[in-house]
Design an enzyme around this catalytic site. Structure first.
Site, short mmCIF file in Angstrom:
data_model
loop_
_atom_site.label_atom_id
_atom_site.label_comp_id
_atom_site.label_asym_id
_atom_site.label_seq_id
_atom_site.Cartn_x
_atom_site.Cartn_y
_atom_site.Cartn_z
N LYS A 11 -21.97 43.85 39.21
CA LYS A 11 -20.73 43.92 39.98
C LYS A 11 -19.78 45.01 39.44
O LYS A 11 -20.03 45.60 38.40
CB LYS A 11 -20.04 42.55 39.98
CG LYS A 11 -20.85 41.49 40.72
CD LYS A 11 -21.01 41.83 42.20
CE LYS A 11 -21.60 40.71 43.02
NZ LYS A 11 -23.06 40.57 42.94
C1 LIG Z 1 -21.51 38.26 48.74
C2 LIG Z 1 -21.74 37.46 47.49
N1 LIG Z 1 -21.10 36.29 47.34
C3 LIG Z 1 -21.26 35.54 46.24
C4 LIG Z 1 -22.08 35.93 45.21
C5 LIG Z 1 -22.26 35.05 44.02
O1 LIG Z 1 -21.77 35.61 42.86
P1 LIG Z 1 -22.12 34.94 41.44
O2 LIG Z 1 -23.46 35.44 41.05
O3 LIG Z 1 -21.04 35.44 40.51
O4 LIG Z 1 -22.06 33.48 41.62
C6 LIG Z 1 -22.76 37.15 45.31
C7 LIG Z 1 -23.64 37.58 44.21
O5 LIG Z 1 -24.28 38.57 44.20
C8 LIG Z 1 -22.60 37.94 46.47
O6 LIG Z 1 -23.25 39.10 46.63
#
Ligand SMILES: Cc1ncc(COP(=O)(O)O)c(C=O)c1O
Length: 380
Positions: A183
């Site tokens: 990210k």
């Molecule tokens: C659009 C979106 N929402 C939520 C998430 C979830 O993030 P996390 O891995 O921090 O839970 C991601 C992860 O890649 C994502 O691309």
């Protein structure tokens, strides 16, 4: 074999290591002053009033739904063109998931279609700031206010995004961020939720640590307190200080890194401009794009580029790639439960088959972009 071009490479400059060493030297490894400081600095960057550090964006989305009082069978809207967790958390609530297609321009939620499905049964909408773009948040707020629909933003891709010059954290009920390894800023794994609502955020903070009463957090201070009360059946979702220490170092460079990625984005657009028929995500003037991903819509009918062939050529040239996303309505769980047909969401369906995410990170060099672009020429 040419050197690998990875899909993503975190921009680590030594400050992360210095910060982690400070935490290890302190012998205080779990949630504590580093997490508090990171939350404060994150508020300063986003303009949010309150922030709670968590172990993922998934946790931020889940706790937002719980704290906002989403109940069994309440309708929650999101787009299918997203990562698993956006919809999985709705399923965890036993709420009623309702997908709305994305638009052809920037691949975020189609607000005309969303407006048509807003009813008194809809309790929340989760717009996804896909690849770092932002939908019209003013229009969405207006639509939702009259129907008392809560807005939980999935801003996993969009830490720096703004609508009309105002950071996304200033819109909606909560905004959920990810600090996963790829990210815009990373803590390896991690997340943050922001809001302007103090009581909501107090509930989220309590829920993030087993539902223990607020004063239980003094367990994490030098004063210490062995006693606590359980107020809700909460979760183990808290951020810890080693994560926060990395995040603080990353946050200091966030604008520099965005500028670097913005340059790579412009280079890609220029270098690929002679490939007829392909399309890029459009950005209108109200949007400050966070430049999380560089996505190409191969628009196969016009470009005649076959995605499988392009993927083969990229792999042969030691270049990594990804797909964001194969629409959730095409995945077995969602397809079977809701009896979805591919063309129920025609834009998400087409994009699922025709998009590709190219390597994209701050330190990417012009020669890397040129190497990727050459593969497109061979894929026709
Ligand atoms: C659009 C979106 N929402 C939520 C998430 C979830 O993030 P996390 O891995 O921090 O839970 C991601 C992860 O890649 C994502 O691309």
């Amino acid at each position: 074999m040419q050197k690998q071009i990875p899909f993503f490479r975190a921009f680590l400059t030594g400050d992360e290591l210095k910060n982690v060493k400070r935490v290890l030297d302190s012998h205080w490894l779990t949630t504590g002053i580093e997490t508090k400081a990171f939350e404060k600095e994150f508020c300063r960057f986003t303009g949010a009033k309150y922030a709670v550090g968590l172990n993922s964006c998934t946790a931020a989305l889940h706790l937002s739904l719980i704290a906002l009082g989403i109940k069994k069978d309440d309708v929650v809207i999101t787009t299918p063109f997203t990562f698993a967790s956006t919809a999985n958390v709705i399923e965890h609530m036993n709420a009623s998931l309702r997908f709305v297609d994305v638009n052809e321009d920037d691949f975020t939620i189609d607000l005309d279609k969303a407006e048509k499905v807003l009813s008194s049964k809809v309790k929340a909408v989760i717009p996804v700031h896909y690849a770092g773009s932002v939908c019209d948040l003013e229009r969405l707020e207006k639509m939702c206010k009259s129907k008392k629909v809560k807005i939980i933003q999935d801003s996993a891709h969009c830490i720096e995004g703004k609508w009309n010059g105002k950071h996304v954290s200033n819109y909606g009920d909560t905004t959920c961020y990810s600090f996963y390894a790829t990210k815009n800023i990373t803590t390896g794994e991690g997340g943050m939720v922001t809001s302007k609502n103090s009581s909501l955020m107090e509930k989220i903070r309590i829920l993030s640590l087993h539902g223990l009463s607020k004063n239980a957090w003094s367990r994490y201070s030098k004063k210490g307190n062995a006693f606590y009360q359980i107020i809700y059946p909460g979760f183990k979702y808290n951020m810890f200080d080693v994560q926060a220490a990395i995040g603080r170092a990353q946050l200091k460079k966030i604008s520099v890194m965005r500028k670097m990625r913005k340059k790579v984005d412009a280079l890609y657009r220029k270098t690929l401009s002679d490939i007829d028929g392909i399309r890029f995500q459009k950005t209108i003037k109200q949007v400050t794009h966070a430049h999380h991903l560089f996505v190409v819509d191969l628009n196969t009918r016009k470009s005649k580029i076959k995605r499988t062939k392009l993927m083969e050529i990229l792999s042969m040239n030691n270049i990594a790639y990804s797909v964001h996303f194969t629409s959730l309505h095409l995945h077995p769980y969602y397809k079977n439960k809701y009896k979805f047909k591919p063309n129920d969401f025609p834009v998400a369906n087409r994009l699922s088959r025709e998009i590709i995410s190219l390597p994209f990170f701050a330190e990417m060099q012009e020669e890397d972009v040129v190497r990727v672009a050459k593969c497109f020429k061979k894929a026709r």
